[in-house]
Write a protein that holds these residues in place. Structure first.
Motif, PDB file in Angstrom:
ATOM      1  N   LYS A  36     105.261  11.149 -74.084  1.00  0.00           N
ATOM      2  CA  LYS A  36     106.105  12.330 -74.254  1.00  0.00           C
ATOM      3  C   LYS A  36     106.277  12.637 -75.731  1.00  0.00           C
ATOM      4  CE  LYS A  36     108.731  11.772 -70.000  1.00  0.00           C
ATOM      5  NZ  LYS A  36     110.075  11.651 -69.427  1.00  0.00           N
ATOM      6  N   ALA A  37     106.059  13.887 -76.094  1.00  0.00           N
ATOM      7  CA  ALA A  37     106.121  14.316 -77.496  1.00  0.00           C
ATOM      8  C   ALA A  37     107.459  13.957 -78.135  1.00  0.00           C
ATOM      9  CB  ALA A  37     105.852  15.812 -77.610  1.00  0.00           C
ATOM     10  N   GLU A  38     108.547  14.167 -77.411  1.00  0.00           N
ATOM     11  CA  GLU A  38     109.864  13.887 -78.003  1.00  0.00           C
ATOM     12  C   GLU A  38     110.036  12.398 -78.313  1.00  0.00           C
ATOM     13  OE1 GLU A  38     110.675  14.380 -73.471  1.00  0.00           O
ATOM     14  OE2 GLU A  38     109.421  15.365 -74.979  1.00  0.00           O
ATOM     15  N   ASN A  39     109.441  11.536 -77.501  1.00  0.00           N
ATOM     16  CA  ASN A  39     109.522  10.097 -77.765  1.00  0.00           C
ATOM     17  C   ASN A  39     108.647   9.697 -78.952  1.00  0.00           C
ATOM     18  OD1 ASN A  39     111.326   9.757 -75.671  1.00  0.00           O
ATOM     19  ND2 ASN A  39     109.755   9.186 -74.207  1.00  0.00           N
ATOM     20  N   ARG A  40     107.491  10.326 -79.087  1.00  0.00           N
ATOM     21  CA  ARG A  40     106.645  10.052 -80.250  1.00  0.00           C
ATOM     22  C   ARG A  40     107.376  10.435 -81.534  1.00  0.00           C
ATOM     23  NH1 ARG A  40     102.816  12.237 -76.651  1.00  0.00           N
ATOM     24  NH2 ARG A  40     102.779  14.249 -77.739  1.00  0.00           N
ATOM     25  N   LEU A  41     108.045  11.568 -81.520  1.00  0.00           N
ATOM     26  CA  LEU A  41     108.802  12.006 -82.690  1.00  0.00           C
ATOM     27  C   LEU A  41     109.935  11.037 -83.009  1.00  0.00           C
ATOM     28  CD1 LEU A  41     108.958  15.867 -82.038  1.00  0.00           C
ATOM     29  CD2 LEU A  41     107.655  14.679 -83.834  1.00  0.00           C
ATOM     30  N   ARG A  42     110.666  10.613 -81.988  1.00  0.00           N
ATOM     31  CA  ARG A  42     111.758   9.646 -82.188  1.00  0.00           C
ATOM     32  C   ARG A  42     111.229   8.327 -82.736  1.00  0.00           C
ATOM     33  NH1 ARG A  42     114.296   8.278 -77.221  1.00  0.00           N
ATOM     34  NH2 ARG A  42     115.646   7.036 -78.522  1.00  0.00           N
ATOM     35  N   PHE A  43     110.108   7.864 -82.199  1.00  0.00           N
ATOM     36  CA  PHE A  43     109.520   6.609 -82.658  1.00  0.00           C
ATOM     37  C   PHE A  43     109.107   6.718 -84.122  1.00  0.00           C
ATOM     38  CE2 PHE A  43     105.523   3.991 -83.012  1.00  0.00           C
ATOM     39  CZ  PHE A  43     106.160   2.759 -83.093  1.00  0.00           C
ATOM     40  N   LYS A  44     108.397   7.785 -84.471  1.00  0.00           N
ATOM     41  CA  LYS A  44     107.922   7.941 -85.848  1.00  0.00           C
ATOM     42  C   LYS A  44     109.078   8.142 -86.830  1.00  0.00           C
ATOM     43  CE  LYS A  44     104.147   7.778 -86.900  1.00  0.00           C
ATOM     44  NZ  LYS A  44     103.366   6.580 -87.284  1.00  0.00           N
ATOM     45  N   ALA A  45     110.189   8.695 -86.362  1.00  0.00           N
ATOM     46  CA  ALA A  45     111.353   8.926 -87.230  1.00  0.00           C
ATOM     47  C   ALA A  45     112.113   7.636 -87.524  1.00  0.00           C
ATOM     48  CB  ALA A  45     112.292   9.953 -86.590  1.00  0.00           C
ATOM     49  N   GLY A  46     112.033   6.675 -86.640  1.00  0.00           N
ATOM     50  CA  GLY A  46     112.739   5.403 -86.835  1.00  0.00           C
ATOM     51  C   GLY A  46     112.167   4.353 -85.901  1.00  0.00           C
ATOM     52  N   GLU A  47     111.046   3.770 -86.303  1.00  0.00           N
ATOM     53  CA  GLU A  47     110.307   2.882 -85.408  1.00  0.00           C
ATOM     54  C   GLU A  47     111.149   1.708 -84.910  1.00  0.00           C
ATOM     55  OE1 GLU A  47     106.477   1.840 -86.983  1.00  0.00           O
ATOM     56  OE2 GLU A  47     105.836   3.947 -87.052  1.00  0.00           O
ATOM     57  N   ARG A  48     111.813   1.012 -85.823  1.00  0.00           N
ATOM     58  CA  ARG A  48     112.588  -0.168 -85.402  1.00  0.00           C
ATOM     59  C   ARG A  48     113.731   0.235 -84.470  1.00  0.00           C
ATOM     60  NH1 ARG A  48     112.573  -5.891 -85.095  1.00  0.00           N
ATOM     61  NH2 ARG A  48     114.475  -6.113 -83.904  1.00  0.00           N
ATOM     62  N   ALA A  49     114.421   1.305 -84.790  1.00  0.00           N
ATOM     63  CA  ALA A  49     115.529   1.762 -83.942  1.00  0.00           C
ATOM     64  C   ALA A  49     115.021   2.108 -82.545  1.00  0.00           C
ATOM     65  CB  ALA A  49     116.224   2.961 -84.581  1.00  0.00           C
ATOM     66  N   LEU A  65     105.271  -3.101 -84.950  1.00  0.00           N
ATOM     67  CA  LEU A  65     105.553  -2.607 -86.300  1.00  0.00           C
ATOM     68  C   LEU A  65     104.397  -2.893 -87.257  1.00  0.00           C
ATOM     69  CD1 LEU A  65     109.319  -3.571 -86.555  1.00  0.00           C
ATOM     70  CD2 LEU A  65     108.375  -1.258 -86.374  1.00  0.00           C
ATOM     71  N   ALA A  66     103.747  -4.039 -87.079  1.00  0.00           N
ATOM     72  CA  ALA A  66     102.607  -4.407 -87.932  1.00  0.00           C
ATOM     73  C   ALA A  66     101.311  -3.766 -87.450  1.00  0.00           C
ATOM     74  CB  ALA A  66     102.458  -5.929 -87.960  1.00  0.00           C
ATOM     75  N   ARG A  67     101.366  -3.108 -86.285  1.00  0.00           N
ATOM     76  CA  ARG A  67     100.181  -2.529 -85.642  1.00  0.00           C
ATOM     77  C   ARG A  67      99.106  -3.598 -85.428  1.00  0.00           C
ATOM     78  NH1 ARG A  67     103.866   0.818 -85.826  1.00  0.00           N
ATOM     79  NH2 ARG A  67     103.530   3.082 -85.871  1.00  0.00           N
ATOM     80  N   ILE A  85      99.948   3.825 -78.874  1.00  0.00           N
ATOM     81  CA  ILE A  85     100.435   3.617 -80.235  1.00  0.00           C
ATOM     82  C   ILE A  85      99.433   4.210 -81.220  1.00  0.00           C
ATOM     83  CG2 ILE A  85     101.073   1.921 -81.992  1.00  0.00           C
ATOM     84  CD1 ILE A  85     101.825   0.018 -79.658  1.00  0.00           C
ATOM     85  N   GLY A  86      98.168   3.900 -81.024  1.00  0.00           N
ATOM     86  CA  GLY A  86      97.130   4.439 -81.896  1.00  0.00           C
ATOM     87  C   GLY A  86      97.112   5.947 -81.873  1.00  0.00           C
ATOM     88  N   SER A  87      97.237   6.514 -80.696  1.00  0.00           N
ATOM     89  CA  SER A  87      97.248   7.969 -80.568  1.00  0.00           C
ATOM     90  C   SER A  87      98.450   8.565 -81.304  1.00  0.00           C
ATOM     91  CB  SER A  87      97.274   8.352 -79.089  1.00  0.00           C
ATOM     92  OG  SER A  87      97.256   9.741 -78.944  1.00  0.00           O
ATOM     93  N   THR A  88      99.586   7.913 -81.205  1.00  0.00           N
ATOM     94  CA  THR A  88     100.784   8.366 -81.903  1.00  0.00           C
ATOM     95  C   THR A  88     100.570   8.349 -83.412  1.00  0.00           C
ATOM     96  OG1 THR A  88     102.233   7.636 -80.111  1.00  0.00           O
ATOM     97  CG2 THR A  88     103.249   7.843 -82.285  1.00  0.00           C
TER      98      THR A  88
END
Length: 141
Positions: A36-49, A65-67, A85-88
């Protein structure tokens, strides 16, 4: 966990079975959320959170986090889920596979075009030097 796993004797191979599926359930569900696009945005905005919203182990979170996709696999991740993850990150599956083998994307591509990895060193234990590939007994598929 099942103890009779004769298929675990392939050097350098982590097989995704029912036990691994249970082990990586939360990790794989996190990956699926990235569809889901909104989840990708949330993840990229604060991965650990974002990762902290999932009941993953600290080791799983650190691997994401280390990919470190090889570590994610050892911790129960399924490559088809991990591809999210890679796609994100804007990476192709070929780029991800190359990173998992220690090769550049081009080196990985060239290897696959040339027929893939050599069987040498990648057989089941006890098969070294055996000219016949491992086959299941007749009647079992």
């Amino acid at each position: 966990m099942a103890t009779d796993k004769p298929y675990l004797d392939i050097p350098g191979t982590t097989l995704f079975d029912a036990d691994m599926s249970r082990k990586g359930y939360a990790l794989n569900q996190f990956c699926m959320s990235l569809m889901k696009a909104e989840n990708r945005l949330r993840f990229k905005a604060g991965e650990r959170a974002y990762l902290d919203e999932w009941p993953m182990t600290e080791a799983q979170k650190a691997a994401v986090l280390a990919r470190d996709l090889n570590e994610c696999i050892r911790l129960g991740g399924n490559i088809y889920f991990l591809a999210k993850i890679g796609s994100t990150d804007g990476r192709s599956f070929q780029q991800m596979a190359g990173s998992m083998t220690g090769m550049t994307e081009q080196e990985y591509r060239d290897m696959m075009i040339a027929g893939g990895r050599s069987i040498e060193g990648n057989r089941r234990l006890g098969e070294e030097g055996d000219a016949q590939p491992h086959r299941q007994p007749q009647g079992k598929k």
